[in-house]
Write a protein that holds these residues in place. Structure first.
Motif, PDB file in Angstrom:
ATOM      1  N   PRO A 180       0.830  -1.203   0.000  1.00 46.05           N
ATOM      2  CA  PRO A 180       0.000   0.000   0.000  1.00 46.05           C
ATOM      3  C   PRO A 180       0.868   1.259   0.000  1.00 46.05           C
ATOM      4  CG  PRO A 180      -0.769  -1.590   1.630  1.00 46.05           C
ATOM      5  CD  PRO A 180       0.543  -2.088   1.143  1.00 46.05           C
ATOM      6  N   ASP A 181       0.306   2.350  -0.482  1.00 47.25           N
ATOM      7  CA  ASP A 181       1.033   3.616  -0.511  1.00 47.25           C
ATOM      8  C   ASP A 181       1.564   3.956   0.876  1.00 47.25           C
ATOM      9  OD1 ASP A 181       0.449   3.833  -3.165  1.00 47.25           O
ATOM     10  OD2 ASP A 181      -1.139   5.330  -2.931  1.00 47.25           O
ATOM     11  N   GLY A 182       2.829   4.344   0.917  1.00 47.90           N
ATOM     12  CA  GLY A 182       3.437   4.728   2.181  1.00 47.90           C
ATOM     13  C   GLY A 182       3.994   3.582   2.994  1.00 47.90           C
ATOM     14  N   GLU A 183       3.885   2.332   2.483  1.00 45.66           N
ATOM     15  CA  GLU A 183       4.400   1.172   3.198  1.00 45.66           C
ATOM     16  C   GLU A 183       5.480   0.479   2.366  1.00 45.66           C
ATOM     17  OE1 GLU A 183       1.417  -1.545   4.599  1.00 45.66           O
ATOM     18  OE2 GLU A 183      -0.011   0.057   5.065  1.00 45.66           O
ATOM     19  N   PHE A 232       4.370   5.454 -12.091  1.00 48.31           N
ATOM     20  CA  PHE A 232       4.548   6.910 -12.084  1.00 48.31           C
ATOM     21  C   PHE A 232       3.283   7.603 -11.586  1.00 48.31           C
ATOM     22  CE2 PHE A 232       3.168   5.982 -16.472  1.00 48.31           C
ATOM     23  CZ  PHE A 232       2.100   6.855 -16.630  1.00 48.31           C
ATOM     24  N   ASN A 233       3.474   8.808 -11.102  1.00 46.11           N
ATOM     25  CA  ASN A 233       2.373   9.634 -10.599  1.00 46.11           C
ATOM     26  C   ASN A 233       2.590  11.061 -11.078  1.00 46.11           C
ATOM     27  OD1 ASN A 233       1.247  11.638  -8.522  1.00 46.11           O
ATOM     28  ND2 ASN A 233       0.208   9.757  -7.926  1.00 46.11           N
ATOM     29  N   ILE A 234       1.600  11.607 -11.768  1.00 42.61           N
ATOM     30  CA  ILE A 234       1.673  12.985 -12.271  1.00 42.61           C
ATOM     31  C   ILE A 234       0.422  13.722 -11.809  1.00 42.61           C
ATOM     32  CG2 ILE A 234       1.738  14.458 -14.324  1.00 42.61           C
ATOM     33  CD1 ILE A 234       2.991  12.038 -15.819  1.00 42.61           C
ATOM     34  N   PRO A 339      10.203   7.607 -11.468  1.00 43.59           N
ATOM     35  CA  PRO A 339       9.146   6.726 -10.977  1.00 43.59           C
ATOM     36  C   PRO A 339       8.632   7.174  -9.614  1.00 43.59           C
ATOM     37  CG  PRO A 339      11.273   5.718 -10.569  1.00 43.59           C
ATOM     38  CD  PRO A 339      11.544   6.987 -11.326  1.00 43.59           C
ATOM     39  N   ASP A 340       7.469   6.653  -9.271  1.00 44.40           N
ATOM     40  CA  ASP A 340       6.814   7.011  -8.014  1.00 44.40           C
ATOM     41  C   ASP A 340       7.425   6.235  -6.847  1.00 44.40           C
ATOM     42  OD1 ASP A 340       5.077   7.877  -6.092  1.00 44.40           O
ATOM     43  OD2 ASP A 340       3.362   6.764  -6.802  1.00 44.40           O
TER      44      ASP A 340
END
Length: 441
Positions: A180-183, A232-234, A339-340
């Protein structure tokens, strides 16, 4: 001293060669029979485990029920079990009756944020929260079968450990699809926590059920097999205004749409595709809440797949450049992470190891062992294979008679596993493992 004439020598050599060949064939036939005897008693359990895990799937780093059931089973076999590795991972060590080689076998346990639409009687009805939204949860990639198969292999080996020379590390890994995001999580986290420091294998093996092969087939490739994977995150930042007067603000939706369109030329016009394949895909576009309100921002997320480090770096650079300048042309700005997160490297099958285990696959599936082309799917098994020689192979999931090119793919809500893949996968992984431990050609 016994004299041998020139005429007798070729005949004696031929006789010796025939005897050796006959002994080898006899040994191979006995070993094949052993595999069936080892695997058949666990087939029904593997099927039951797979259906249970399928009905009750869990997302990455949240495989609490799954890992508990895995650990209970491994303990019942008398193995040395460690839980809580990389959050919810489980590892176990089997020691054969005699000293020998060390190998590792890996299965992944996590499911996907996909609402199932397969129509199976054990279809998942589970839900969870993912990126702030309530989502369905489904084993849409087949990790339920990987976990069940490895549990079956562990039981078969434990029952016959008096016949095994060497040691086996069983790895039940969480978060293969990414934490998960942030882990943190996945294969790199398990390695960071030292699973190969306390038990250093000579080789690591894994498998994956795959929709692009029919049931009964096993797929392999020597060298690069699966792509490096990056996310990726934009975020396109505009200025909110009423939909009736777009000139009163800066529209991030229009800017985002043009970024998506312009980014298609990064692969088609800027990459030398005669060298290696490249894929750039957008997976989600999120922005706005109401039909007549132009929002402040729009988020774009997606994936990049490559097989070459230089091409990988160039795609990162080109995507950031396109996003920044297209947004600027609309009066907008971007905040990009390209990359993210740290992505997966290329999954590479060690050529020497591949040549060694290919006969084992053919013992199980014969002419239905097929050589694969490069696969743009990705696998964090790649991290294990960077530490020690690795071999990763595919087990056909699409029913015979159905075109695998049009069948619902892995990650689809309609993904369907022909359950004959379970006994085939169990036997293939057993055959590879036992042959390698025995030093068989």
């Amino acid at each position: 001293m016994i004299a041998i004439t020139c005429g007798e020598l070729p005949m004696r050599l031929k006789s010796t060669a025939l005897a050796v060949a006959a002994a080898l064939l006899s040994s191979m036939a006995a070993h094949a029979a052993d595999i069936e005897a080892w695997a058949k008693p666990v087939d029904a359990k593997v099927l039951e485990w797979r259906r249970d895990f399928h009905e009750f799937p869990e997302l990455g780093n949240r495989e609490f029920r799954t890992s508990k059931r895995v650990a209970e089973h491994l303990r019942s076999l008398g193995l040395e079990v460690t839980t809580g590795v990389a959050h919810t991972g489980v590892i176990a060590i089997l020691k054969g009756a005699k000293p020998g080689k060390r190998i590792a076998l890996r299965a992944d346990m996590d499911a996907l944020p996909v609402t199932e639409n397969s129509g199976l009687p054990f279809q998942s009805k589970q839900t969870a929260e993912f990126r702030g939204e309530k989502v369905g949860v489904m084993h849409a990639c087949g990790h339920d079968s990987h976990t069940a198969i490895l549990m079956g292999v562990a039981e078969a080996m434990a029952r016959h450990k008096s016949d095994i020379a060497g040691e086996v590390l069983f790895i039940f890994q969480p978060a293969e699809e990414g934490p998960p995001d942030g882990e943190t999580g996945g294969a790199d986290q398990m390695l960071a926590e030292g699973i190969f420091k306390t038990f250093k294998p000579e080789a690591v093996f894994g498998l994956h059920v795959f929709s692009t092969l029919n049931a009964g087939q096993l797929g392999y490739r020597s060298g690069p097999l699966m792509a490096a994977s990056d996310r990726f995150n934009i975020v396109v930042k505009g200025r909110q205004t009423h939909g009736s007067r777009p000139w009163g603000g800066v529209d991030p939706i229009v800017a985002a749409a043009e970024i998506v369109s312009s980014a298609q030329s990064i692969v088609s016009r800027r990459q030398n595709l005669t060298k290696q394949p490249v894929v750039l895909s957008f997976g989600a576009i999120k922005g706005g809440i109401r039909y007549n309100i132009i929002p402040d921002s729009v988020e774009l997320i997606g994936t990049i797949r490559t097989f070459d480090d230089e091409m990988r770096a160039q795609v990162f650079k080109d995507l950031a450049n396109v996003a920044e300048h297209v947004a600027a042309a609309h009066g907008a700005t971007v905040v990009s992470k390209i990359p993210d997160t740290i992505g997966n490297p290329v999954t590479v099958n060690d050529p020497t190891l591949t040549a060694k285990v290919l006969p084992s696959l053919r013992k199980v599936a014969g002419k239905d062992v097929v050589e694969m082309t490069l696969t743009t799917g990705a696998e964090d098994f790649a991290y294990y294979a960077k530490e020690v020689p690795g071999f990763f192979f595919f087990v056909g999931a699409t029913p015979k008679g159905q075109d695998p090119n049009t069948a619902p793919s892995n990650h689809s809500p309609q993904f369907f596993l022909d359950e004959s893949a379970l006994p085939l996968g169990t036997r293939a992984l057993l055959q590879i493992s036992l042959d390698y431990l025995a030093g068989a050609p």
